[in-house]
Design a protein around this motif. Structure first.
Motif, PDB file in Angstrom:
ATOM      1  N   ARG A 105     -21.185 -25.807   1.218  1.00 51.90           N
ATOM      2  CA  ARG A 105     -19.886 -25.216   0.890  1.00 51.90           C
ATOM      3  C   ARG A 105     -19.883 -23.715   1.159  1.00 51.90           C
ATOM      4  NH1 ARG A 105     -20.218 -29.053  -3.548  1.00 51.90           N
ATOM      5  NH2 ARG A 105     -18.621 -30.671  -3.240  1.00 51.90           N
ATOM      6  N   VAL A 106     -20.976 -23.056   0.829  1.00 55.51           N
ATOM      7  CA  VAL A 106     -21.091 -21.628   1.144  1.00 55.51           C
ATOM      8  C   VAL A 106     -21.096 -21.425   2.658  1.00 55.51           C
ATOM      9  CG1 VAL A 106     -22.557 -19.576   0.927  1.00 55.51           C
ATOM     10  CG2 VAL A 106     -22.330 -21.164  -1.002  1.00 55.51           C
ATOM     11  N   ALA A 107     -21.848 -22.261   3.363  1.00 54.51           N
ATOM     12  CA  ALA A 107     -21.915 -22.153   4.820  1.00 54.51           C
ATOM     13  C   ALA A 107     -20.541 -22.363   5.448  1.00 54.51           C
ATOM     14  CB  ALA A 107     -22.910 -23.170   5.369  1.00 54.51           C
ATOM     15  N   ALA A 108     -19.791 -23.329   4.945  1.00 51.00           N
ATOM     16  CA  ALA A 108     -18.476 -23.615   5.516  1.00 51.00           C
ATOM     17  C   ALA A 108     -17.531 -22.432   5.364  1.00 51.00           C
ATOM     18  CB  ALA A 108     -17.885 -24.856   4.849  1.00 51.00           C
ATOM     19  N   GLU A 109     -17.727 -21.662   4.313  1.00 55.91           N
ATOM     20  CA  GLU A 109     -16.851 -20.512   4.085  1.00 55.91           C
ATOM     21  C   GLU A 109     -17.253 -19.299   4.907  1.00 55.91           C
ATOM     22  OE1 GLU A 109     -15.149 -17.731   0.399  1.00 55.91           O
ATOM     23  OE2 GLU A 109     -16.457 -19.438  -0.015  1.00 55.91           O
ATOM     24  N   TYR A 110     -18.567 -19.086   5.092  1.00 57.83           N
ATOM     25  CA  TYR A 110     -19.019 -17.812   5.632  1.00 57.83           C
ATOM     26  C   TYR A 110     -19.754 -17.879   6.978  1.00 57.83           C
ATOM     27  CZ  TYR A 110     -18.181 -15.770   0.987  1.00 57.83           C
ATOM     28  OH  TYR A 110     -17.615 -15.328  -0.178  1.00 57.83           O
ATOM     29  N   ALA A 111     -20.403 -18.974   7.299  1.00 62.33           N
ATOM     30  CA  ALA A 111     -21.377 -18.981   8.397  1.00 62.33           C
ATOM     31  C   ALA A 111     -20.718 -19.004   9.777  1.00 62.33           C
ATOM     32  CB  ALA A 111     -22.312 -20.181   8.264  1.00 62.33           C
ATOM     33  N   ASP A 112     -21.360 -18.321  10.703  1.00 61.33           N
ATOM     34  CA  ASP A 112     -21.056 -18.470  12.124  1.00 61.33           C
ATOM     35  C   ASP A 112     -21.900 -19.592  12.725  1.00 61.33           C
ATOM     36  OD1 ASP A 112     -19.313 -16.017  12.478  1.00 61.33           O
ATOM     37  OD2 ASP A 112     -21.153 -15.091  11.714  1.00 61.33           O
TER      38      ASP A 112
END
Length: 295
Positions: free
Chosen positions: A164-171
């Protein structure tokens, strides 16, 4: 660009360090072989990530440079931002910042850092990422990274909270191909069915962002046909039961001749979306002919 159409990129994470000369030689060899990215892990007993990346930058001309990946709970976010921005500035914008929540309990204990629950460590990761994004978005922030919004952000892991964190912030989202069996426990390799599930969950979270996010897989080993039996013996205790006799299906392993491996990576790109493939140092030479075929 759809995931199955995205061009392959290849990275190698360097681990061993005996001398400055050896480190320089390995970095130059990775560039010579055609790797796109040289990475440094973040484990006690291995080279410190940012000094190692800076020496890699001086030794090479083209490759991008990544922390693969930093344990976010080890770092104060504001101080980390300064290190990241400086490394990006001094490498002329070649840095990709990899972050994870950390999973090796013994390293936390050795460093005198509390090994919190998985959820708490993911919260620390989320705080770090949000801080970096905020600071790098501020035009007054100094030192300024060479890349205007800061380095591309890799978030690594496979748990629900972390994705969920990755979906919000990650490239870039990096699936490790293995996950701890329990909090701080030994890693277990993920089979294709479990990987399908993780990818489906991530795709749902990403929504329209899926076309903008690169998917990475870390290969634990590149295995020529002659070493298949040895690989089965080595990884047997960490295999999911549904693929114990089908090592070739494991996303975290790559087995076969160079032609077979190239075809397998193309199939995985189509099925899972993995276009960015990372190997560990001991597989650097073995993947080189596969990269050549795919290019």
């Amino acid at each position: 660009m759809t995931a199955s159409r995205r061009k392959f990129r290849f990275g190698v994470t360097l681990l061993a360090l005996a001398s400055r000369a050896e480190w320089v030689e390995k970095c130059r060899r990775a560039e010579e072989l055609g790797y796109d990215v040289v990475g440094v892990a973040d484990h006690l007993g291995l080279p410190a990530p940012f000094p190692a990346l800076m020496l890699a930058a001086e030794a090479t001309e083209r490759v991008r440079l990544t922390t693969f990946v930093l344990n976010a709970p080890f770092y104060n976010p504001a101080l980390l931002a300064r290190d990241v921005a400086t490394a990006d500035l001094f490498s002329d914008g070649r840095v990709e910042l990899g972050l994870g929540a950390g999973y090796v309990r013994a390293e936390f204990e050795s460093a005198g850092i509390a090994f919190e629950s998985g959820g708490q460590r993911v919260e620390q990761l989320a705080t770090t990422v949000a801080t970096l994004r905020r600071l790098f978005a501020d035009p007054e922030y100094r030192p300024r990274p060479a890349q205007p919004a800061g380095p591309p952000l890799i978030i690594a892991g496979s748990g629900d909270r972390l994705l969920r964190v990755a979906a919000e912030y990650a490239d870039i989202v990096a699936l490790p191909g293995a996950a701890p069996a329990y909090n701080g426990g030994p890693l277990q390799l993920l089979g294709p069915a479990a990987t399908d599930g993780r990818i489906a969950f991530l795709r749902e979270l990403l929504g329209s962002r899926i076309e903008d996010v690169e998917l990475n897989i870390l290969l634990q080993r590149v295995v020529p046909p002659s070493e298949r039996s040895a690989a089965l013996e080595r990884y047997g205790p960490y295999l999911p039961s549904d693929v114990a006799e089908h090592l070739e299906e494991l996303p975290a392993l790559l087995i076969g001749t160079p032609k077979e491996m190239a075809e397998e990576l193309e199939q995985r790109r189509e099925r899972f979306g993995f276009s960015y493939v990372t190997v560990l140092e001991d597989s650097m030479e073995q993947l080189a002919p596969v990269m050549e075929l795919l290019r």
